[in-house]
Scaffold this motif. Structure first.
Motif, PDB file in Angstrom:
ATOM      1  N   SER A   4       0.846  -1.155   0.144  1.00 61.60           N
ATOM      2  CA  SER A   4       0.025  -0.007   0.005  1.00 61.60           C
ATOM      3  C   SER A   4       0.753   1.268  -0.152  1.00 61.60           C
ATOM      4  O   SER A   4       1.936   1.411   0.644  1.00 61.60           O
ATOM      5  CB  SER A   4      -0.849  -0.062   1.199  1.00 61.60           C
ATOM      6  OG  SER A   4      -1.735   1.134   1.128  1.00 61.60           O
ATOM      7  N   ARG A   5       0.600   2.311  -0.651  1.00 60.76           N
ATOM      8  CA  ARG A   5       1.184   3.371  -0.783  1.00 60.76           C
ATOM      9  C   ARG A   5       0.187   4.521  -1.101  1.00 60.76           C
ATOM     10  O   ARG A   5      -0.741   4.418  -1.588  1.00 60.76           O
ATOM     11  CB  ARG A   5       2.125   3.393  -1.606  1.00 60.76           C
ATOM     12  CG  ARG A   5       3.346   2.608  -1.334  1.00 60.76           C
ATOM     13  CD  ARG A   5       4.873   2.923  -2.157  1.00 60.76           C
ATOM     14  NE  ARG A   5       5.071   4.155  -2.836  1.00 60.76           N
ATOM     15  CZ  ARG A   5       5.694   3.930  -4.134  1.00 60.76           C
ATOM     16  NH1 ARG A   5       6.088   2.827  -4.632  1.00 60.76           N
ATOM     17  NH2 ARG A   5       5.994   5.010  -4.525  1.00 60.76           N
ATOM     18  N   GLU A   6       0.710   5.963  -1.047  1.00 67.29           N
ATOM     19  CA  GLU A   6      -0.149   6.840  -1.196  1.00 67.29           C
ATOM     20  C   GLU A   6       0.343   7.855  -2.359  1.00 67.29           C
ATOM     21  O   GLU A   6       1.597   7.855  -2.745  1.00 67.29           O
ATOM     22  CB  GLU A   6       0.078   7.965   0.048  1.00 67.29           C
ATOM     23  CG  GLU A   6      -0.732   7.426   1.125  1.00 67.29           C
ATOM     24  CD  GLU A   6      -0.737   8.447   2.366  1.00 67.29           C
ATOM     25  OE1 GLU A   6      -0.145   9.505   2.140  1.00 67.29           O
ATOM     26  OE2 GLU A   6      -1.164   8.066   3.322  1.00 67.29           O
ATOM     27  N   VAL A   7      -0.669   8.465  -3.153  1.00 70.80           N
ATOM     28  CA  VAL A   7      -0.304   9.282  -4.212  1.00 70.80           C
ATOM     29  C   VAL A   7      -1.220  10.582  -3.933  1.00 70.80           C
ATOM     30  O   VAL A   7      -2.439  10.605  -3.643  1.00 70.80           O
ATOM     31  CB  VAL A   7      -0.802   8.795  -5.544  1.00 70.80           C
ATOM     32  CG1 VAL A   7      -0.791   9.835  -6.794  1.00 70.80           C
ATOM     33  CG2 VAL A   7       0.030   7.698  -5.946  1.00 70.80           C
ATOM     34  N   VAL A   8      -0.551  11.807  -3.723  1.00 68.78           N
ATOM     35  CA  VAL A   8      -1.358  13.077  -3.526  1.00 68.78           C
ATOM     36  C   VAL A   8      -1.084  13.787  -4.789  1.00 68.78           C
ATOM     37  O   VAL A   8      -0.146  14.116  -5.371  1.00 68.78           O
ATOM     38  CB  VAL A   8      -0.477  13.910  -2.421  1.00 68.78           C
ATOM     39  CG1 VAL A   8      -1.182  15.440  -2.374  1.00 68.78           C
ATOM     40  CG2 VAL A   8      -0.382  13.140  -1.086  1.00 68.78           C
ATOM     41  N   TRP A   9      -2.463  14.088  -5.248  1.00 65.69           N
ATOM     42  CA  TRP A   9      -2.547  14.717  -6.867  1.00 65.69           C
ATOM     43  C   TRP A   9      -3.509  15.810  -6.605  1.00 65.69           C
ATOM     44  O   TRP A   9      -4.752  15.772  -6.010  1.00 65.69           O
ATOM     45  CB  TRP A   9      -3.074  13.620  -7.761  1.00 65.69           C
ATOM     46  CG  TRP A   9      -3.062  14.082  -9.114  1.00 65.69           C
ATOM     47  CD1 TRP A   9      -3.862  14.210 -10.057  1.00 65.69           C
ATOM     48  CD2 TRP A   9      -1.662  14.112  -9.794  1.00 65.69           C
ATOM     49  NE1 TRP A   9      -3.363  14.810 -11.251  1.00 65.69           N
ATOM     50  CE2 TRP A   9      -1.811  14.410 -11.264  1.00 65.69           C
ATOM     51  CE3 TRP A   9      -0.294  13.909  -9.370  1.00 65.69           C
ATOM     52  CZ2 TRP A   9      -0.758  14.543 -11.952  1.00 65.69           C
ATOM     53  CZ3 TRP A   9       0.539  14.025 -10.329  1.00 65.69           C
ATOM     54  CH2 TRP A   9       0.349  14.593 -11.815  1.00 65.69           C
ATOM     55  N   LYS A  10      -3.102  16.912  -7.288  1.00 67.31           N
ATOM     56  CA  LYS A  10      -4.084  18.038  -7.550  1.00 67.31           C
ATOM     57  C   LYS A  10      -4.539  18.123  -8.970  1.00 67.31           C
ATOM     58  O   LYS A  10      -4.035  18.161  -9.907  1.00 67.31           O
ATOM     59  CB  LYS A  10      -3.188  19.579  -7.286  1.00 67.31           C
ATOM     60  CG  LYS A  10      -4.285  20.772  -7.458  1.00 67.31           C
ATOM     61  CD  LYS A  10      -3.094  21.804  -7.189  1.00 67.31           C
ATOM     62  CE  LYS A  10      -4.208  23.062  -7.288  1.00 67.31           C
ATOM     63  NZ  LYS A  10      -3.521  24.297  -7.050  1.00 67.31           N
ATOM     64  N   PHE A  11      -6.039  18.165  -9.009  1.00 72.49           N
ATOM     65  CA  PHE A  11      -6.666  18.004 -10.233  1.00 72.49           C
ATOM     66  C   PHE A  11      -6.872  19.745 -10.736  1.00 72.49           C
ATOM     67  O   PHE A  11      -7.301  20.402 -10.139  1.00 72.49           O
ATOM     68  CB  PHE A  11      -7.993  17.364 -10.080  1.00 72.49           C
ATOM     69  CG  PHE A  11      -7.599  15.938  -9.969  1.00 72.49           C
ATOM     70  CD1 PHE A  11      -7.575  15.015 -10.967  1.00 72.49           C
ATOM     71  CD2 PHE A  11      -7.650  15.274  -8.656  1.00 72.49           C
ATOM     72  CE1 PHE A  11      -7.344  13.827 -10.827  1.00 72.49           C
ATOM     73  CE2 PHE A  11      -7.601  14.017  -8.317  1.00 72.49           C
ATOM     74  CZ  PHE A  11      -7.365  13.284  -9.397  1.00 72.49           C
ATOM     75  N   THR A  12      -5.963  19.922 -11.725  1.00 72.80           N
ATOM     76  CA  THR A  12      -6.102  21.365 -12.261  1.00 72.80           C
ATOM     77  C   THR A  12      -7.167  22.024 -13.008  1.00 72.80           C
ATOM     78  O   THR A  12      -7.269  22.863 -13.165  1.00 72.80           O
ATOM     79  CB  THR A  12      -4.613  21.710 -12.726  1.00 72.80           C
ATOM     80  OG1 THR A  12      -4.411  20.770 -13.744  1.00 72.80           O
ATOM     81  CG2 THR A  12      -3.616  21.395 -11.726  1.00 72.80           C
TER      82      THR A  12
END
Length: 177
Positions: A143-151
């Protein structure tokens, strides 16, 4: 140069060229035309849990707002290596070529990753390490994380680009409002 070292050097050059070429037409991992950019953890508005099973995701689609930063907690519940990658269909198509090479060269081995090969110095500061900000490649149980901003709005989806997985239906829609 041994045949195996030559093959690895060729793979590294191919991956680099593929990524550079992908960027030139708004494709590639996490770069132009992706509908987003790496997010700051301090700006996260919510967390979405994504479970990867063998050839499908739960949930199968998500809704986000333009400008929203989301933390994805991605867990591989399947028995095979899977990828979670946020991008456009063109980005996924380019990524599938790269992932095919990783399988052909033994980096992805069914339910395992050859971590030593991923870390190998391919020269010029290049490796086969999978560290794009819009993507995680996970072995079963990881398990891991992705932090993403939807522009902004666009044709955005999340997908597994391991050979055959996307074609088997392992992708989901990102609805940007």
């Amino acid at each position: 140069m041994s045949a195996s070292r030559f093959a690895l050097a060729t793979l590294a050059m191919s991956l680099s060229l593929s990524a550079m070429g992908a960027d030139s037409h708004h494709s590639g991992h996490g770069h132009g035309g992706s509908g987003g950019e790496p997010g700051e953890a301090s700006a996260v508005s919510r967390t979405i849990n994504i479970d990867m099973h063998d050839n499908y995701f739960e949930p199968e689609s998500i809704d986000v707002k333009a400008g929203e930063t989301v933390r994805f907690v991605v867990s591989n519940k399947g028995s095979l290596v899977h990828e979670f990658n946020v991008g456009t269909p063109d980005m996924h198509e380019a990524r599938q070529v790269e992932m095919k090479m990783l399988v052909e060269h033994g980096v992805i081995q069914g339910g395992a990753l050859n971590h030593a090969m991923m870390e190998m110095d391919m020269g010029g500061g290049h490796s086969m390490k999978q560290d794009d900000p819009n993507s995680v490649l996970l072995e079963p149980g990881d398990s891991r994380e992705v932090v993403w901003k939807f522009t902004g709005a666009g044709d955005i989806e999340f997908a597994c680009n391991v050979p055959g997985h996307y074609q088997a239906g392992m992708y989901g829609d990102v609805n940007v409002n």
